[in-house]
Design a protein around this motif. Sequence first.
Motif, short mmCIF file in Angstrom:
data_model
loop_
_atom_site.label_atom_id
_atom_site.label_comp_id
_atom_site.label_asym_id
_atom_site.label_seq_id
_atom_site.Cartn_x
_atom_site.Cartn_y
_atom_site.Cartn_z
N THR B 109 0.80 -1.22 0.00
CA THR B 109 0.00 0.00 0.00
C THR B 109 0.83 1.27 0.00
O THR B 109 0.48 2.21 -0.69
CB THR B 109 -1.00 0.03 1.17
OG1 THR B 109 -0.35 -0.50 2.31
CG2 THR B 109 -2.21 -0.80 0.87
N PRO B 414 -12.27 -7.29 10.34
CA PRO B 414 -10.86 -7.58 10.10
C PRO B 414 -10.05 -7.58 11.39
O PRO B 414 -10.49 -7.09 12.43
CB PRO B 414 -10.41 -6.45 9.19
CG PRO B 414 -11.34 -5.34 9.50
CD PRO B 414 -12.63 -5.96 9.92
N ARG B 416 -7.27 -5.94 12.09
CA ARG B 416 -6.93 -4.60 12.52
C ARG B 416 -8.22 -3.80 12.57
O ARG B 416 -8.94 -3.73 11.58
CB ARG B 416 -5.97 -3.98 11.51
CG ARG B 416 -4.78 -3.28 12.14
CD ARG B 416 -3.62 -3.16 11.15
NE ARG B 416 -4.05 -2.73 9.82
CZ ARG B 416 -4.18 -1.47 9.47
NH1 ARG B 416 -3.94 -0.50 10.30
NH2 ARG B 416 -4.56 -1.16 8.24
N VAL B 418 -10.07 -1.01 11.97
CA VAL B 418 -9.96 0.28 11.29
C VAL B 418 -11.32 0.92 11.16
O VAL B 418 -12.28 0.29 10.72
CB VAL B 418 -9.47 0.12 9.82
CG1 VAL B 418 -8.60 1.28 9.45
CG2 VAL B 418 -8.82 -1.19 9.59
N LEU B 419 -11.36 2.19 11.53
CA LEU B 419 -12.55 2.98 11.24
C LEU B 419 -12.11 4.08 10.30
O LEU B 419 -10.93 4.38 10.18
CB LEU B 419 -13.13 3.57 12.54
CG LEU B 419 -13.70 2.53 13.51
CD1 LEU B 419 -14.03 3.19 14.83
CD2 LEU B 419 -14.93 1.87 12.92
N PHE B 420 -13.07 4.71 9.65
CA PHE B 420 -12.71 5.73 8.67
C PHE B 420 -13.12 7.10 9.15
O PHE B 420 -14.08 7.22 9.94
CB PHE B 420 -13.36 5.40 7.33
CG PHE B 420 -12.80 4.16 6.72
CD1 PHE B 420 -11.79 4.22 5.77
CD2 PHE B 420 -13.23 2.90 7.12
CE1 PHE B 420 -11.25 3.08 5.23
CE2 PHE B 420 -12.70 1.75 6.57
CZ PHE B 420 -11.70 1.84 5.62
N SER B 421 -12.42 8.13 8.68
CA SER B 421 -12.78 9.46 9.12
C SER B 421 -14.19 9.77 8.63
O SER B 421 -14.59 9.36 7.55
CB SER B 421 -11.77 10.49 8.60
OG SER B 421 -11.47 10.23 7.26
N GLU B 426 -21.79 7.38 9.78
CA GLU B 426 -21.32 7.06 8.43
C GLU B 426 -20.57 5.74 8.41
O GLU B 426 -20.70 4.94 7.51
CB GLU B 426 -20.41 8.19 7.91
CG GLU B 426 -21.15 9.37 7.35
CD GLU B 426 -20.25 10.58 7.18
OE1 GLU B 426 -20.79 11.69 7.17
OE2 GLU B 426 -19.02 10.40 7.08
N TRP B 430 -21.50 1.47 6.37
CA TRP B 430 -20.63 0.95 5.30
C TRP B 430 -21.22 -0.27 4.60
O TRP B 430 -21.16 -0.41 3.40
CB TRP B 430 -19.24 0.59 5.89
CG TRP B 430 -18.28 1.70 5.67
CD1 TRP B 430 -18.43 2.98 6.09
CD2 TRP B 430 -17.04 1.65 4.98
NE1 TRP B 430 -17.36 3.73 5.70
CE2 TRP B 430 -16.48 2.93 5.03
CE3 TRP B 430 -16.34 0.63 4.34
CZ2 TRP B 430 -15.26 3.23 4.44
CZ3 TRP B 430 -15.12 0.93 3.75
CH2 TRP B 430 -14.59 2.23 3.80
N GLN B 466 -8.97 10.20 11.54
CA GLN B 466 -8.41 9.18 10.65
C GLN B 466 -7.82 8.03 11.47
O GLN B 466 -7.09 8.24 12.43
CB GLN B 466 -7.33 9.77 9.76
CG GLN B 466 -7.03 8.85 8.61
CD GLN B 466 -5.90 9.35 7.74
OE1 GLN B 466 -5.49 10.48 7.87
NE2 GLN B 466 -5.40 8.50 6.87
N GLY B 467 -8.20 6.80 11.10
CA GLY B 467 -7.70 5.63 11.82
C GLY B 467 -8.40 5.42 13.15
O GLY B 467 -8.08 4.51 13.88
N ARG B 483 -20.21 -2.62 12.83
CA ARG B 483 -20.28 -2.23 11.42
C ARG B 483 -20.59 -3.44 10.53
O ARG B 483 -21.35 -3.35 9.58
CB ARG B 483 -18.93 -1.60 11.02
CG ARG B 483 -18.86 -1.18 9.57
CD ARG B 483 -17.52 -0.55 9.27
NE ARG B 483 -16.44 -1.52 9.44
CZ ARG B 483 -15.14 -1.20 9.44
NH1 ARG B 483 -14.77 0.05 9.29
NH2 ARG B 483 -14.24 -2.14 9.59
N ALA B 500 -8.56 -7.05 21.67
CA ALA B 500 -8.37 -5.88 22.54
C ALA B 500 -9.46 -5.80 23.61
O ALA B 500 -9.52 -4.85 24.36
CB ALA B 500 -8.34 -4.60 21.71
#
Lengths: 582, 578
Positions: B109, B414, B416, B418-421, B426, B430, B466-467, B483, B500
């Motif tokens: 990436t 997943p 990791r 991850v959430l999005f900004s 919102e 998803w 972000q993140g 989500r 976690a």
Amino acid sequence: MKKQALTRRLLSYTRSSAFFLILAVLSAVISVGMSLWAPVLIGGAIDYIVAKGQVDFPAILRILIILIASILIGALFQWLLAYATNKAAYRTVNDMRTSVFDTLMRVPLSYMDSKAHGDLISRVTVDIDQISTGLLQGFTQLFTGVITILGTLLFMLSVNTAITVVVVLVTPLSLFVAAFIARRSSGMFRKQSAERGELGALVEEMIGNQKVVKAFSYEARAQAKFEEINQRLYDSGVKSQFYSSLTNPCTRFVNGIVYALVGITGAINAVYGRLTVGQLSCFLTYANQYTKPFNEITGVLTELQSAFASAARVFEVMDAVTESSDSGKPELTEGGSVSVSHVDFSYTPQQKLIEDFNLQVIPGQHVAIVGPTGCGKTTLINLLMRFYDVNAGSISVNGQDIRNVTRASLRAQYGMVLQDTWLFSGTVRENIAYGRPDASDEEIIAAAKAAHTHNFIKRLPQGYDTVLSEDGSNISQGQKQLLCIARIMLTKPDMLILDEATSNIDTRTELRIQKAFAHIMQGRTSFIVAHRLSTIREADTIIVMNHGHIIEQGTHEALLQKGGFYAELYNSQFAVPADENE
Amino acid sequence: MKYLTKFLKDFKKELIIGPAFKLTEAIFELIVPLVMAKIIDIGIQNRDIGYILRQGGLMLLLGAVGLCCALICQYLAARASQGFGTKVRSSLFAHINSLSHTEIDRFGTPSLITRITNDINQLQVAVAMLIRLVVRAPFLVIGAAVMAMILDWKLSLIFFIVIPLLALTLYLVMAKSVPFYKAIQKKLDRLSLITRENFSGVRVIRAFSKQETEKKRFDDANEDLLRASINVGKISALLNPVTSIIMNGSIVAVIWFGATRVDAGSLTQGQIIAFVNYMTQILLALVVVANLVVIFTKAAASGARVQEVFETVSSIRENTLGETKTISKSPVLEWKNVSFSYDQTDEYALTDISFTAHPGETIGIIGGTGSGKSTLVNLIPRFYDVTKGEILLGGISIQDIPLSELRAKIGVVPQRAVLFSGTLEENMRWRKEDATPQEIQSALEIAQASEFVSQMPKGLQTEILQGGKNLSGGQRQRLTIARALVGEPEILILDDSASALDFATDARLRAALRKHNKGKTVFIVSQRVNTVRRADRILVLDDGGLAAIGTHQELMKTCDVYREICLSQLSEEEAAGE
């Protein structure tokens, strides 16, 4: 900080290269002088070339010899100018870097913990670079620019006043054009770079997390978001690109006006005999170069702005309060008893964390620290290692208050293995010997064997000389932890601080880590952030933490009987919740 | 550069008209010295002030018209280059979105991100320069030389010595210093590496009291950088003095030989001045040419990197042949002798896996790192395609099901978190863009997230950085689970998604999932025995192979690998207990 104070402080860093700075200033004056003198000489020579049969060769030869000499001297000083500027700039930068890093080595941990590391790194690297390019090289450019303008005016005045007046009258035009472009394009550039940043952030999110995007079939929606920002970037891009590309044509145009006006007035003056053709040629050369320094100066001024901003950011780090000095304090005597009495601690006064915490540990005892993730187990480690100082009460090791001994001797008593394993980019050997660089190969291998990692190291391409990459990504998480254990095995400390958390470690390696932990803990006072039941049960004392507070303390049996938080934690893990049985 | 030139075609108009206007300006620029020579030779000689004014006016006119031409060209260049960049970016982004994980893993990436940002920026600059300077700069060099030849071809011979000499100097200095700049970048990288290491390892460093050693390490790297910078400074400092010596030297030559030509009557005084002028123009243009070479070399490298992405096609293809088959609700998922290799070699990450998962079943997957747990679940939504064997959903090979339909049936959590900004809401939309507030709320409840979400001052409208940096790891993880639950997927995959969470929350989560996900197939990947032990069946993976499959009790009796894993985490009686 005021600009003046900033400048004074910056100047204090240039003191070690004062010689080069003076040399730079001198060289600038001489090289500019020579470059301005050349057109005068050329003009003089041209005046001896009048027409067929009217050429004074000896006179031309004399002038040309002077011209050659001036060219060579000018070139020499031009080189010296660049060389001295570089030297002064890089030396200053070097000094500043050393000094910032030195501060960072001495600040308390609370400083490091509270600042974004990326931001600090960019202050050490990018900001200091900005100071060097913006401030020092900018300064010489500004200086040469100004003396070029003044010198040009002086030379022109000495040749002909009328034409000089014409040139001076056009000057505001160059200033206006340069300022107009700078203002327009800098605003646009800001907009463009903001949009570029926005696009970059989106790209990083969406491409960096492609798996999630795919799993949720989010591609089309991501594309739509992208197109929207991309379109805005196009609009601001066209404008900033256009405005910034105006510089050259506009400069050429202003130059063209100056050139034409000098040509007309010069020619008219020549007609009336007030100017020779050679002098006219000299003026024309000046006219061609006249706008250049104006553009350079406007460019430099913006650079200077950001250099000052960078300097302020760098000095802010340098001004961080450093830890109190250890000098004059005695070394901690060896042993292994720890006594915590009436300790209060909190990171911020508003949020009390630890209140009236007491604990007595005799040599060889094991203390287990348990609690959910994020419960504040690291806080305890911070206090024991004196990364942070207690707010009230005291912690003593072997009867000595840890604030009254040197930090180095306190920390040398502890061996610490954290969940965030830290290895640096260097060989395996260097990493194991980190605590004792003078250790012999035999000792290093013995430590590796005790940590059950010797066989693994032997299988690495270069064995003990294998270089670990930056984050140690060429070996697994479990092996990293074993290397950290080997590092401790080598220093043979009296006391241990261990973190048992072993997520992302495969079963077999985990067994090895357990064995290594058990081996190293024998006969040593140990504080263990415990995740395994066996460790917890066998501990002499269990400290239960939640939300940063120590909420319970005691042995396994005592805590189970109490039926509190620990009991719930224990049951949730090992007993079957009622509704799961259905 | 096939793919990239395709994008340029849309800007044909700008690519032709822009340079044409720029050329006009350059021609005017070349005429100016001639006009000046005439003013000197005719105007001053004949004391004709009218002529001088007329010619001077002509020069101003040339300048003004030249400016207009240049502005038109700059505008067209800005439009074309930004338009080109915008189009390439959009289609590259779309293309990257179409790639499968195999290709994305191959590029990595970070590399893809640089390609879509920096590399395309580099190309944009090149397109702008193509329009603005590629015609102008060489034309000025050649044009000035030609004009000089027209004035006096013998004297112009000086130009033919000077131009190559200047070009050579520029080339040498650049060729010498460019590798140095690369080395300097490396040393700078090392400096930030040491700084970064000192931040991440601050506790260890202080625990060992190694601040002085680290300072020395930093100082050495710093000193190294200083030396390299000063060295390259010495070389690049040569550029200006050397070019100025060549330039002024040739002016000396022009004057000396010009003087003989004037003496012989074949050249005028004004023309000598024109000669000197052309010389200056050549130098300026050559510097531009040298910069152009650098820009285009960089752009060529960037172009190749962008091109490479465009040329890569996704290894996962939609089956466009054959009629689309609709799958029944709550389908059976069947694995038939599936093997998988990431790089199509004999190194299999999974070998010969067969099992059937029925609706309503919870399947635990356990095994050491690298045993293929995540790989296994990644094959279900076709993040990768199987190398051998096949996976059937409701009796249909998943390769024959439209990707969007297949993935719509699956909820993935997943590893990791991850959430999005954007807002929390919102993020919750998803999987299903038009999810109702009730659907979102129920997903949050199952994921044990509704409590802390309702405690946030802005609730679902909370902005996520972000993140997801403004949330704790456990909160993030619960939100990613929620989500995936929105819109009730028929298959739910939890890829080590509770690591976690504390034990109590983890247990509550599993109980809630059990209660609400009736009739759904749930895959739980974990390293924790406690997370999977109550699954209906547990797949035990060992080194890519299916070691055993069964319930906790069965496996404790029959499977050595499983028993070993259990006993490393639990005591004998805990492992045996119910």
